[in-house]
Design a protein around this motif. Structure first.
Motif, PDB file in Angstrom:
ATOM      1  N   LEU A  22       0.822  -1.212   0.000  1.00 54.45           N
ATOM      2  CA  LEU A  22       0.000   0.000   0.000  1.00 54.45           C
ATOM      3  C   LEU A  22       0.858   1.264   0.000  1.00 54.45           C
ATOM      4  O   LEU A  22       0.482   2.276  -0.604  1.00 54.45           O
ATOM      5  CB  LEU A  22      -0.962  -0.004   1.190  1.00 54.45           C
ATOM      6  N   ILE A  23       1.989   1.220   0.665  1.00 52.61           N
ATOM      7  CA  ILE A  23       2.902   2.366   0.628  1.00 52.61           C
ATOM      8  C   ILE A  23       3.390   2.578  -0.804  1.00 52.61           C
ATOM      9  O   ILE A  23       3.454   3.700  -1.292  1.00 52.61           O
ATOM     10  CB  ILE A  23       4.074   2.183   1.606  1.00 52.61           C
ATOM     11  N   GLY A  24       3.703   1.487  -1.488  1.00 49.42           N
ATOM     12  CA  GLY A  24       4.115   1.587  -2.888  1.00 49.42           C
ATOM     13  C   GLY A  24       3.017   2.186  -3.759  1.00 49.42           C
ATOM     14  O   GLY A  24       3.293   3.023  -4.629  1.00 49.42           O
ATOM     15  N   VAL A  25       1.796   1.769  -3.533  1.00 50.05           N
ATOM     16  CA  VAL A  25       0.661   2.313  -4.290  1.00 50.05           C
ATOM     17  C   VAL A  25       0.514   3.813  -4.007  1.00 50.05           C
ATOM     18  O   VAL A  25       0.300   4.615  -4.923  1.00 50.05           O
ATOM     19  CB  VAL A  25      -0.646   1.555  -3.938  1.00 50.05           C
ATOM     20  N   ALA A  26       0.640   4.187  -2.736  1.00 48.39           N
ATOM     21  CA  ALA A  26       0.510   5.597  -2.357  1.00 48.39           C
ATOM     22  C   ALA A  26       1.635   6.428  -2.973  1.00 48.39           C
ATOM     23  O   ALA A  26       1.390   7.524  -3.490  1.00 48.39           O
ATOM     24  CB  ALA A  26       0.519   5.732  -0.832  1.00 48.39           C
ATOM     25  N   GLU A  27       2.852   5.907  -2.936  1.00 51.69           N
ATOM     26  CA  GLU A  27       3.973   6.632  -3.536  1.00 51.69           C
ATOM     27  C   GLU A  27       3.773   6.815  -5.034  1.00 51.69           C
ATOM     28  O   GLU A  27       4.049   7.888  -5.574  1.00 51.69           O
ATOM     29  CB  GLU A  27       5.289   5.900  -3.259  1.00 51.69           C
ATOM     30  N   GLU A  28       3.285   5.789  -5.695  1.00 53.24           N
ATOM     31  CA  GLU A  28       3.023   5.883  -7.132  1.00 53.24           C
ATOM     32  C   GLU A  28       1.924   6.909  -7.419  1.00 53.24           C
ATOM     33  O   GLU A  28       2.038   7.705  -8.355  1.00 53.24           O
ATOM     34  CB  GLU A  28       2.629   4.526  -7.703  1.00 53.24           C
ATOM     35  N   ALA A  29       0.873   6.898  -6.598  1.00 58.35           N
ATOM     36  CA  ALA A  29      -0.224   7.845  -6.790  1.00 58.35           C
ATOM     37  C   ALA A  29       0.261   9.286  -6.600  1.00 58.35           C
ATOM     38  O   ALA A  29      -0.129  10.184  -7.355  1.00 58.35           O
ATOM     39  CB  ALA A  29      -1.369   7.527  -5.830  1.00 58.35           C
ATOM     40  N   ILE A  30       1.123   9.503  -5.611  1.00 52.40           N
ATOM     41  CA  ILE A  30       1.688  10.841  -5.402  1.00 52.40           C
ATOM     42  C   ILE A  30       2.554  11.231  -6.598  1.00 52.40           C
ATOM     43  O   ILE A  30       2.450  12.338  -7.120  1.00 52.40           O
ATOM     44  CB  ILE A  30       2.491  10.891  -4.081  1.00 52.40           C
ATOM     45  N   PHE A  31       3.392  10.315  -7.044  1.00 53.67           N
ATOM     46  CA  PHE A  31       4.258  10.586  -8.197  1.00 53.67           C
ATOM     47  C   PHE A  31       3.428  10.964  -9.423  1.00 53.67           C
ATOM     48  O   PHE A  31       3.718  11.960 -10.100  1.00 53.67           O
ATOM     49  CB  PHE A  31       5.126   9.363  -8.498  1.00 53.67           C
TER      50      PHE A  31
END
Length: 73
Positions: A22-31
């Motif tokens: 989920l952290i990876g998903v959140a980081e991608e969404a922010i990017f």
């Protein structure tokens, strides 16, 4: 996925494997949000993204045992 919702999902997760994903998903969404050029970020959203990024880092350190690091200036 909306970056705010992705960050909220990561904050609620307790299982380490799911949290990491989920952290990876959140980081991608922010990017992806930062890459959008057709819609400029408001100062409020920019600050919210900075806060969310710090929170994701805190989750990595405190819940996933990532090493702490401090920027040297």
């Amino acid at each position: 996925m909306n970056w705010r919702k992705a960050c909220e999902a990561a904050q609620r997760e307790v299982e380490p494997v799911k949290l990491s994903l989920l952290i990876g998903v959140a980081e991608e969404a922010i990017f992806l949000r930062l890459q959008q050029t057709e819609e400029k970020l408001t100062q409020e959203e920019r600050e919210a993204i900075n806060d969310a990024t710090r929170e994701l880092r805190r989750l990595q350190v405190e819940r996933l045992n990532f090493p702490r690091w401090e920027a040297e200036i």
